[in-house]
Design a protein around this motif. Structure first.
Motif, PDB file in Angstrom:
ATOM      1  N   PHE A 105       0.939  -1.277   0.112  1.00 39.75           N
ATOM      2  CA  PHE A 105       0.118   0.007  -0.028  1.00 39.75           C
ATOM      3  C   PHE A 105       1.040   1.263  -0.023  1.00 39.75           C
ATOM      4  O   PHE A 105       1.938   1.322   0.513  1.00 39.75           O
ATOM      5  CB  PHE A 105      -0.830   0.097   1.378  1.00 39.75           C
ATOM      6  N   TYR A 160       0.957   5.546   0.921  1.00 42.18           N
ATOM      7  CA  TYR A 160       0.067   6.326   1.489  1.00 42.18           C
ATOM      8  C   TYR A 160       0.821   7.862   1.350  1.00 42.18           C
ATOM      9  O   TYR A 160       2.117   7.823   1.244  1.00 42.18           O
ATOM     10  CB  TYR A 160       0.039   6.238   3.059  1.00 42.18           C
ATOM     11  N   LEU A 172      -2.751   9.808   7.832  1.00 42.22           N
ATOM     12  CA  LEU A 172      -2.170   9.211   6.575  1.00 42.22           C
ATOM     13  C   LEU A 172      -3.364   9.162   5.454  1.00 42.22           C
ATOM     14  O   LEU A 172      -4.656   8.791   6.079  1.00 42.22           O
ATOM     15  CB  LEU A 172      -1.763   7.709   6.934  1.00 42.22           C
ATOM     16  N   LEU A 197      -4.533   6.785   2.326  1.00 46.31           N
ATOM     17  CA  LEU A 197      -4.412   5.736   1.134  1.00 46.31           C
ATOM     18  C   LEU A 197      -4.398   6.262  -0.195  1.00 46.31           C
ATOM     19  O   LEU A 197      -5.145   7.028  -0.685  1.00 46.31           O
ATOM     20  CB  LEU A 197      -5.413   4.835   1.456  1.00 46.31           C
ATOM     21  N   PHE A 223       5.063  13.293   2.851  1.00 47.67           N
ATOM     22  CA  PHE A 223       5.703  12.184   3.298  1.00 47.67           C
ATOM     23  C   PHE A 223       4.788  11.136   2.778  1.00 47.67           C
ATOM     24  O   PHE A 223       3.789  10.787   2.902  1.00 47.67           O
ATOM     25  CB  PHE A 223       5.531  12.037   5.005  1.00 47.67           C
ATOM     26  N   ILE A 253       4.728   6.731   2.290  1.00 49.55           N
ATOM     27  CA  ILE A 253       4.890   6.011   3.223  1.00 49.55           C
ATOM     28  C   ILE A 253       4.291   4.821   2.515  1.00 49.55           C
ATOM     29  O   ILE A 253       3.146   4.697   2.035  1.00 49.55           O
ATOM     30  CB  ILE A 253       4.276   6.063   4.669  1.00 49.55           C
ATOM     31  N   LYS A 280       1.864  -6.470   3.268  1.00 50.54           N
ATOM     32  CA  LYS A 280       1.264  -7.366   4.177  1.00 50.54           C
ATOM     33  C   LYS A 280       1.439  -8.833   3.245  1.00 50.54           C
ATOM     34  O   LYS A 280       1.912  -8.494   2.015  1.00 50.54           O
ATOM     35  CB  LYS A 280      -0.239  -7.311   4.402  1.00 50.54           C
ATOM     36  N   GLU A 305      -2.367  -7.920   9.671  1.00 56.09           N
ATOM     37  CA  GLU A 305      -1.852  -6.548  10.068  1.00 56.09           C
ATOM     38  C   GLU A 305      -0.874  -6.145   8.669  1.00 56.09           C
ATOM     39  O   GLU A 305      -0.315  -7.006   8.060  1.00 56.09           O
ATOM     40  CB  GLU A 305      -0.947  -6.632  11.549  1.00 56.09           C
ATOM     41  N   GLN A 306      -0.480  -4.908   8.699  1.00 53.64           N
ATOM     42  CA  GLN A 306       0.090  -4.397   7.694  1.00 53.64           C
ATOM     43  C   GLN A 306       1.479  -3.798   8.571  1.00 53.64           C
ATOM     44  O   GLN A 306       1.292  -3.426   9.664  1.00 53.64           O
ATOM     45  CB  GLN A 306      -0.362  -3.237   7.164  1.00 53.64           C
ATOM     46  N   PHE A 344       4.804  -1.220   7.905  1.00 56.21           N
ATOM     47  CA  PHE A 344       4.897   0.114   7.312  1.00 56.21           C
ATOM     48  C   PHE A 344       6.463   0.365   7.368  1.00 56.21           C
ATOM     49  O   PHE A 344       7.324  -0.150   8.122  1.00 56.21           O
ATOM     50  CB  PHE A 344       4.261   1.373   8.134  1.00 56.21           C
ATOM     51  N   GLY A 345       6.923   0.972   6.242  1.00 55.56           N
ATOM     52  CA  GLY A 345       8.211   1.468   6.062  1.00 55.56           C
ATOM     53  C   GLY A 345       8.610   2.621   6.854  1.00 55.56           C
ATOM     54  O   GLY A 345       7.494   3.327   7.481  1.00 55.56           O
ATOM     55  N   PRO A 346       9.622   3.294   6.860  1.00 58.41           N
ATOM     56  CA  PRO A 346      10.118   4.673   7.685  1.00 58.41           C
ATOM     57  C   PRO A 346       9.407   5.763   6.911  1.00 58.41           C
ATOM     58  O   PRO A 346       9.504   6.768   7.544  1.00 58.41           O
ATOM     59  CB  PRO A 346      11.620   4.485   7.662  1.00 58.41           C
ATOM     60  N   GLY A 347       9.018   5.905   5.815  1.00 57.25           N
ATOM     61  CA  GLY A 347       8.532   6.953   5.237  1.00 57.25           C
ATOM     62  C   GLY A 347       9.754   7.598   4.423  1.00 57.25           C
ATOM     63  O   GLY A 347      10.922   7.303   4.558  1.00 57.25           O
TER      64      GLY A 347
END
Lengths: 115, 109
Positions: free
Chosen positions: A34, A36, A44, A46, A91, A93, A97, A103-104, A106-109
């Motif tokens: 995904f 964002y 955030l 999507l 930003f 992100i 999954k 659950e997903q 996330f990367g650090p952005g």
């Protein structure tokens, strides 16, 4: 486990240029990724959902020709912001999954600044 | 996606428990209750999720009301590193996450 990386972490570019952001799942196979976007002091939003080997599904109001998403492998998705303008500064992100998970992760952005 | 309601902000003292509430009166039977948190300038971090029963993991506990119309995220001993925005999100299995405004948690030393 369940680590997601993004590259670059920060990028500054001139208006009119294109920028590519990479999202990688480091220790699992991401069947779904995904993307964002988050503006300062906002939540955030999507942008799109991509399944490996398929075309991305974009949320309403997100221009698919401007935000190109590729999910060619089970560990890599890329977002290309084409012809970037200052209003695209944000930003970005990603999250990932795998099929059996709820659950997903996330990367650090990536902070994009368009001059 | 069903909506959730959270307080805009909460404050806690370090080393004390924190109870973060979330109302979701329109929850459907197939909606999972997810909690994520986001530290400044970072991507969100998965905290916990549940369907009907209370859940515990190394980070937190999730208490779900019997009618499922509300839930509470419990941090057993808040630390300064727990200061973040906490998001309560309803999600059908395998579906997408839709983030609301969340609760800003401030932790005082």
């Amino acid at each position: 486990g369940a680590v997601v990386s993004q590259h670059p972490s920060r990028v500054i570019c001139k208006s009119g240029t294109s920028v590519k952001i990479e999202c990688r799942s480091l220790d699992f196979q991401a069947t779904t990724m995904f993307w964002y976007r988050q503006f300062p002091k906002q939540s955030l939003m999507l942008m799109a959902t991509s399944n490996e080997g398929s075309k991305a599904t974009y949320e309403q109001g997100v221009e698919k020709d401007k935000f190109l998403i590729n999910h060619a492998s089970l560990t890599l998705s890329t977002l290309t912001v084409t012809s970037a303008h200052p209003e695209d500064s944000s930003f970005y992100i990603c999250s990932a999954k795998t099929g059996g998970w709820n659950e997903q992760f996330f990367g650090p952005g990536t902070r994009l600044t368009v001059l | 996606d069903a909506k959730t309601t959270q307080p805009n902000s909460m404050e806690s003292n370090e080393e004390e428990p924190v109870h973060l509430p979330c109302n979701h009166s329109t929850i459907s039977g197939t909606d999972y209750i997810h909690w994520y948190r986001q530290l400044p300038s970072q991507g969100p971090e998965y905290v916990i999720h549940g369907l009907t029963s209370n859940v515990n993991n190394r980070m937190a506990s999730l208490a779900i009301a019997e009618d499922r119309k509300s839930s509470t995220l419990i941090l057993h001993r808040a630390t300064l590193r727990d200061a973040a925005v906490y998001y309560c999100i309803l999600m059908e299995y395998g579906n997408k996450l839709v983030f609301g405004a969340g609760t800003i948690l401030r932790v005082k030393s």
